[in-house]
Design a protein around this motif. Structure first.
Motif, PDB file in Angstrom:
ATOM      1  N   THR A 230     -14.899  14.221  18.341  1.00 26.70           N
ATOM      2  CA  THR A 230     -14.228  14.714  19.540  1.00 26.70           C
ATOM      3  C   THR A 230     -14.440  13.783  20.713  1.00 26.70           C
ATOM      4  O   THR A 230     -13.778  13.899  21.718  1.00 26.70           O
ATOM      5  N   ASP A 231     -15.372  12.833  20.572  1.00 29.23           N
ATOM      6  CA  ASP A 231     -15.613  11.914  21.683  1.00 29.23           C
ATOM      7  C   ASP A 231     -14.419  10.968  21.781  1.00 29.23           C
ATOM      8  O   ASP A 231     -14.199  10.122  20.925  1.00 29.23           O
ATOM      9  N   ILE A 232     -13.634  11.130  22.859  1.00 35.13           N
ATOM     10  CA  ILE A 232     -12.378  10.405  22.977  1.00 35.13           C
ATOM     11  C   ILE A 232     -12.582   8.896  22.947  1.00 35.13           C
ATOM     12  O   ILE A 232     -11.780   8.155  22.396  1.00 35.13           O
ATOM     13  N   ASP A 233     -13.689   8.426  23.512  1.00 37.60           N
ATOM     14  CA  ASP A 233     -13.919   6.993  23.575  1.00 37.60           C
ATOM     15  C   ASP A 233     -14.026   6.339  22.203  1.00 37.60           C
ATOM     16  O   ASP A 233     -13.758   5.163  22.055  1.00 37.60           O
ATOM     17  N   ASN A 234     -14.460   7.118  21.224  1.00 35.87           N
ATOM     18  CA  ASN A 234     -14.726   6.511  19.923  1.00 35.87           C
ATOM     19  C   ASN A 234     -13.847   7.076  18.810  1.00 35.87           C
ATOM     20  O   ASN A 234     -14.094   6.835  17.637  1.00 35.87           O
ATOM     21  N   GLY A 235     -12.805   7.818  19.192  1.00 34.57           N
ATOM     22  CA  GLY A 235     -12.068   8.560  18.187  1.00 34.57           C
ATOM     23  C   GLY A 235     -10.949   7.826  17.474  1.00 34.57           C
ATOM     24  O   GLY A 235     -10.576   8.184  16.357  1.00 34.57           O
ATOM     25  N   ALA A 236     -10.372   6.775  18.087  1.00 32.73           N
ATOM     26  CA  ALA A 236      -9.090   6.232  17.616  1.00 32.73           C
ATOM     27  C   ALA A 236      -9.127   5.703  16.176  1.00 32.73           C
ATOM     28  O   ALA A 236      -8.313   6.100  15.343  1.00 32.73           O
ATOM     29  N   ASN A 237     -10.076   4.819  15.878  1.00 31.28           N
ATOM     30  CA  ASN A 237     -10.097   4.228  14.533  1.00 31.28           C
ATOM     31  C   ASN A 237     -10.489   5.239  13.466  1.00 31.28           C
ATOM     32  O   ASN A 237      -9.947   5.244  12.365  1.00 31.28           O
ATOM     33  N   GLN A 238     -11.444   6.100  13.840  1.00 28.02           N
ATOM     34  CA  GLN A 238     -11.852   7.151  12.907  1.00 28.02           C
ATOM     35  C   GLN A 238     -10.653   7.990  12.509  1.00 28.02           C
ATOM     36  O   GLN A 238     -10.523   8.432  11.387  1.00 28.02           O
ATOM     37  N   LYS A 239      -9.750   8.228  13.473  1.00 29.63           N
ATOM     38  CA  LYS A 239      -8.600   9.080  13.225  1.00 29.63           C
ATOM     39  C   LYS A 239      -7.675   8.467  12.163  1.00 29.63           C
ATOM     40  O   LYS A 239      -7.158   9.171  11.306  1.00 29.63           O
ATOM     41  N   VAL A 240      -7.471   7.165  12.230  1.00 24.03           N
ATOM     42  CA  VAL A 240      -6.622   6.497  11.236  1.00 24.03           C
ATOM     43  C   VAL A 240      -7.209   6.707   9.837  1.00 24.03           C
ATOM     44  O   VAL A 240      -6.494   7.076   8.894  1.00 24.03           O
ATOM     45  N   ASP A 241      -8.514   6.505   9.703  1.00 26.10           N
ATOM     46  CA  ASP A 241      -9.161   6.696   8.401  1.00 26.10           C
ATOM     47  C   ASP A 241      -9.038   8.145   7.931  1.00 26.10           C
ATOM     48  O   ASP A 241      -8.798   8.404   6.746  1.00 26.10           O
ATOM     49  N   PHE A 242      -9.204   9.053   8.858  1.00 33.49           N
ATOM     50  CA  PHE A 242      -9.109  10.492   8.573  1.00 33.49           C
ATOM     51  C   PHE A 242      -7.725  10.821   8.014  1.00 33.49           C
ATOM     52  O   PHE A 242      -7.594  11.520   7.005  1.00 33.49           O
ATOM     53  N   ILE A 243      -6.672  10.283   8.641  1.00 29.97           N
ATOM     54  CA  ILE A 243      -5.305  10.567   8.207  1.00 29.97           C
ATOM     55  C   ILE A 243      -5.041   9.938   6.839  1.00 29.97           C
ATOM     56  O   ILE A 243      -4.464  10.561   5.943  1.00 29.97           O
ATOM     57  N   LYS A 244      -5.499   8.710   6.666  1.00 32.22           N
ATOM     58  CA  LYS A 244      -5.290   8.023   5.367  1.00 32.22           C
ATOM     59  C   LYS A 244      -5.953   8.793   4.220  1.00 32.22           C
ATOM     60  O   LYS A 244      -5.422   8.863   3.114  1.00 32.22           O
ATOM     61  N   GLN A 245      -7.126   9.352   4.532  1.00 34.12           N
ATOM     62  CA  GLN A 245      -7.865  10.130   3.538  1.00 34.12           C
ATOM     63  C   GLN A 245      -7.031  11.323   3.051  1.00 34.12           C
ATOM     64  O   GLN A 245      -7.023  11.647   1.858  1.00 34.12           O
ATOM     65  N   ILE A 246      -6.324  11.962   3.964  1.00 33.88           N
ATOM     66  CA  ILE A 246      -5.484  13.115   3.605  1.00 33.88           C
ATOM     67  C   ILE A 246      -4.428  12.705   2.574  1.00 33.88           C
ATOM     68  O   ILE A 246      -4.245  13.366   1.553  1.00 33.88           O
ATOM     69  N   PHE A 247      -3.757  11.585   2.830  1.00 33.40           N
ATOM     70  CA  PHE A 247      -2.701  11.133   1.909  1.00 33.40           C
ATOM     71  C   PHE A 247      -3.286  10.681   0.576  1.00 33.40           C
ATOM     72  O   PHE A 247      -2.657  10.821  -0.461  1.00 33.40           O
ATOM     73  N   LYS A 248      -4.507  10.164   0.612  1.00 35.77           N
ATOM     74  CA  LYS A 248      -5.167   9.713  -0.607  1.00 35.77           C
ATOM     75  C   LYS A 248      -5.499  10.930  -1.493  1.00 35.77           C
ATOM     76  O   LYS A 248      -5.268  10.925  -2.696  1.00 35.77           O
ATOM     77  N   GLU A 249      -6.006  11.984  -0.854  1.00 35.19           N
ATOM     78  CA  GLU A 249      -6.436  13.164  -1.615  1.00 35.19           C
ATOM     79  C   GLU A 249      -5.278  14.080  -1.979  1.00 35.19           C
ATOM     80  O   GLU A 249      -5.358  14.846  -2.934  1.00 35.19           O
ATOM     81  N   HIS A 250      -4.200  14.013  -1.205  1.00 36.75           N
ATOM     82  CA  HIS A 250      -3.031  14.867  -1.462  1.00 36.75           C
ATOM     83  C   HIS A 250      -1.737  14.068  -1.388  1.00 36.75           C
ATOM     84  O   HIS A 250      -0.923  14.283  -0.495  1.00 36.75           O
ATOM     85  N   PRO A 251      -1.529  13.136  -2.347  1.00 35.53           N
ATOM     86  CA  PRO A 251      -0.302  12.319  -2.276  1.00 35.53           C
ATOM     87  C   PRO A 251       0.978  13.164  -2.397  1.00 35.53           C
ATOM     88  O   PRO A 251       2.040  12.717  -1.987  1.00 35.53           O
ATOM     89  N   ASP A 252       0.843  14.379  -2.931  1.00 32.34           N
ATOM     90  CA  ASP A 252       2.019  15.248  -3.111  1.00 32.34           C
ATOM     91  C   ASP A 252       2.321  16.101  -1.881  1.00 32.34           C
ATOM     92  O   ASP A 252       3.200  16.963  -1.912  1.00 32.34           O
ATOM     93  N   VAL A 253       1.626  15.856  -0.759  1.00 37.13           N
ATOM     94  CA  VAL A 253       1.871  16.643   0.456  1.00 37.13           C
ATOM     95  C   VAL A 253       3.333  16.476   0.887  1.00 37.13           C
ATOM     96  O   VAL A 253       3.880  15.375   0.857  1.00 37.13           O
TER      97      VAL A 253
END
Lengths: 328, 328
Positions: B215-238
Motif C-alpha cells: 500500500t506504500d505508494i512510493d514503492n508500489g509501481a513495480n510490485q504491481k506489474v509483477d502482481f498482475i502478471k502473476q494473475i495471468f500466469k496462474e489463471h490464463p483462462d481468465v
C-alpha cells in the motif's frame, strides 16, 4: 550608541511592526513603505541583530502553493511531489486551486499572506495580478512568468516543441496542426508554439495553430469538444497534430476515432506533459515528458534558500524527454 | 457568584489554557484531562459564555486534508472539489499527502493539530493510528473507518461491487477474477469484495480474489506489474476481471494486451472510481463511478456543521453509477 529598531521606525515615520515586517518580508507592504524603511536603515547604518530578527520573524513553517487545480495529472504530480519535499523540510502546505480564475488567484494571494506563509510557489496561469508586484514574500514560479524578480523553474519548452514537431515530420505527416493556450498568457509554454512554427518553416511546411481561449477550468470541458471538432471540420486532411497537453490529446484521439480517423495510421498525435498518471492510464500516447519531479524538487529547494538565506534565486530550464507511445 | 474559567481550572487541577482547549476542542488532549475538566464544569455548573468562548476559540479558518496523495485522479478530484468548497466557505486548506504510510499520517495528524486547524477531513487508508482516538477535533472521514465517533462519507461500495460483477456475468464471462487491497484495512471498500463474492456464489460461480498487500505508494509501481502478471500466469483462462481501481485496471489492460489478450473479446474488464481525468484519458474503460464531487460536498458540509454547531454528523452512503465504456 547602538541604533535600535525604534530609531528606524521613527525616522521612517512608520511603526516598529512595519519595520519588522520589512525586515522579515512579511505581509503586504507598499513599495513606498519598503523604500522609506530601507532609506532610514541606510541613513542610520542599522544592522539588524540576528536574535532580534529571529524573535520578530514569526516563522509559520507554512508554504502556500497556488496552482490551477490538483484535479489534473500534471499539477497533481507537481503538487504531490512539492508537498512531500516540503514536509520533509519541516514545512506544511497551504493549497490554493486558482481554477485559472484571476479573481480567485488574487483572493488566494491576499488570504495566504494573511495566514503569513513563509513563502509561495505559484504555477497559476493568470497575467496581470498586481499583488505579486507589491510583496516582499519569497516566491518561486513554475512555468510561469510573474514578474522579473521572481525566479521561474520550467522545462525546455522550445526543445519540447521542436522534438514534438520533428517526430510528426519524420513520421511522414504533411498537414501538421498545433493547438495551444491563449497567446497573452505570460507562460514559457509559449515557446512550444514558437518552436513548432520555426521547425515547420525550416522544413518548408506551413504552420497551422489553433488557440483555445477558454482557460476557466470550471467551464472549459464542453467548449473544448467543440473546439476540437472545429479543427477537423476546417482541416479534414490533417494527418499530424501536436497538442499542447495530454488531457487535450486524449480528447483529440477520442473525437478523431469517432470521426473515423485511425491513429496513428491516418493521424499521428503527440501530446505534452507526460505525467505519471497519464502514462499509466494512456501509455499509448506519444508525448513530451516534462521532468515534473525535478521541477518540483528544484522549486522547493530554491524557495527554501530564498526563505532562509534571502537568496534571489535564478531561472532554471530543465531538459525534456520523448515518451514513445503508439500514436506516431 | 458567577463561576469563572479559573474556578474550573482550579478544581480540575489544570491550567486555564487547558480548560479553554477542552472547551474549544483544540490540540492534543488526553481523555483523562478532558474528563477532569468536564467533571469540574459539571460540578460547578459552569456555563461557558459565548463571547468568552469566541475569544478563546482562536478560529484559524484552516482545515486539514489528509489523503494518500493528490497524484491520482480519484484523490486529485476529491481534494480539488473539497478545496474549492472550503475556500467558498472561508476556509483555507492545509494539505497532507500521507502516501499510505502510517508513520507519515501520524506525523501529519500531530503537526496539523499544532497548526491548530479548525477541523480535519481524512481519507488516508491506515488503520491503528491512536491519535484519532484522543482528539476532540471535528473530523469527517471519506471512505474510511477511523473510529466510531467519526462520521464516514462513502459511496455504496456493496452496490458498486454487485454492479461490476453482474456486468461481467451478463456479458458471458465464466472465469471472473477480482483484485482488491489489503483485507485488514478498515475501509468500506471491503464491501466491494463482499459483493463480488456474494454475486458470484448466487450465480453458482467460484470467486477468485487477488489481494495486493503493498500500500506504500512510493514503492508500489513495480510490485504491481509483477502482481498482475502473476494473475495471468496462474489463471490464463481468465475472461473477466473486476479491478478495484481504475489505475490498476489501466495497467491490467496494458499487460493483458501485451500477453495477447484482446479486450473485450477475450477478456472483459471493469474498473472502479470513474474520476473525471480517468474518463477523459481512458474513456473506453468500463467502470463504476463514485460520486466524487458529491462525496466532497457532503464531507465539507458535515465538517463545517461539526465545527460551527458541534453536531455529531452521521454516516452517509451515496449511490454509484456505471460508466459504459468499451471494455465489457
Amino acid at each position: 550608541m547602538k541604533v535600535r529598531i525604534d530609531d528606524v521606525a521613527e525616522l521612517a515615520g512608520v511603526s516598529k511592526t512595519t519595520v519588522s515586517r520589512v525586515l522579515n518580508k512579511r505581509g503586504y507592504l507598499s513599495e513606498k513603505t519598503i523604500k522609506k524603511v530601507h532609506d532610514a536603515m541606510d541613513k542610520l547604518n542599522y544592522q539588524p541583530n540576528a536574535v532580534a530578527r529571529q524573535l520578530f520573524k514569526q516563522e509559520t513553517k507554512l508554504v502556500g502553493l497556488i496552482f490551477p487545480t490538483v484535479n489534473n495529472p500534471f499539477f497533481g504530480q507537481l503538487v504531490a511531489t512539492m508537498e512531500k519535499k516540503l514536509f520533509n523540510a519541516g514545512f506544511k502546505v497551504l493549497l490554493g486551486d486558482s481554477m485559472n480564475n484571476p479573481d480567485k488567484e488574487k483572493l488566494y494571494l491576499q488570504e495566504l499572506m494573511s495566514h503569513q506563509v513563509d513563502g509561495l510557489i505559484v504555477g497559476a496561469h493568470n497575467q496581470g495580478i498586481d499583488e505579486y508586484e507589491h510583496t516582499n514574500l519569497p516566491i518561486v514560479a513554475i512555468d510561469r512568468i510573474v514578474n522579473k524578480d521572481i525566479p521561474v523553474i520550467s522545462s525546455d519548452n522550445y526543445q519540447g516543441g521542436k522534438l514534438a514537431t520533428e517526430l510528426l515530420i519524420d513520421s511522414g505527416a504533411k498537414v501538421i496542426i498545433h493547438t495551444n493556450g491563449p497567446q497573452n498568457l505570460k507562460s514559457p509554454a509559449q515557446k512550444r508554439r514558437q518552436a513548432y512554427e520555426d521547425t515547420m518553416r525550416e522544413n518548408g511546411m506551413i504552420p497551422i495553430i489553433y488557440t483555445s481561449d477558454f482557460t476557466d477550468i470550471d467551464n472549459g470541458a464542453n467548449q473544448k469538444v467543440d473546439f476540437i471538432k472545429q479543427i477537423f471540420k476546417e482541416h479534414p486532411d490533417v494527418d499530424g497534430m501536436f497538442i499542447s497537453n495530454d488531457m487535450d490529446a486524449a480528447q483529440v484521439i477520442d473525437i478523431a476515432e469517432d470521426l473515423g480517423y485511425k491513429v496513428p495510421e491516418d493521424l499521428k498525435i503527440v501530446g505534452y506533459d507526460g505525467a505519471e498518471a497519464t502514462r499509466i492510464l494512456l501509455p499509448k500516447l506519444t508525448t513530451i515528458m516534462q521532468p515534473i519531479d525535478e521541477m518540483a524538487d528544484i522549486a522547493v529547494n530554491m524557495l527554501i534558500e530564498r526563505i532562509t538565506d534571502n537568496s534571489a534565486g535564478y531561472d532554471q530550464v530543465l531538459p525534456v524527454k520523448v515518451w514513445r507511445g503508439k500514436t506516431v
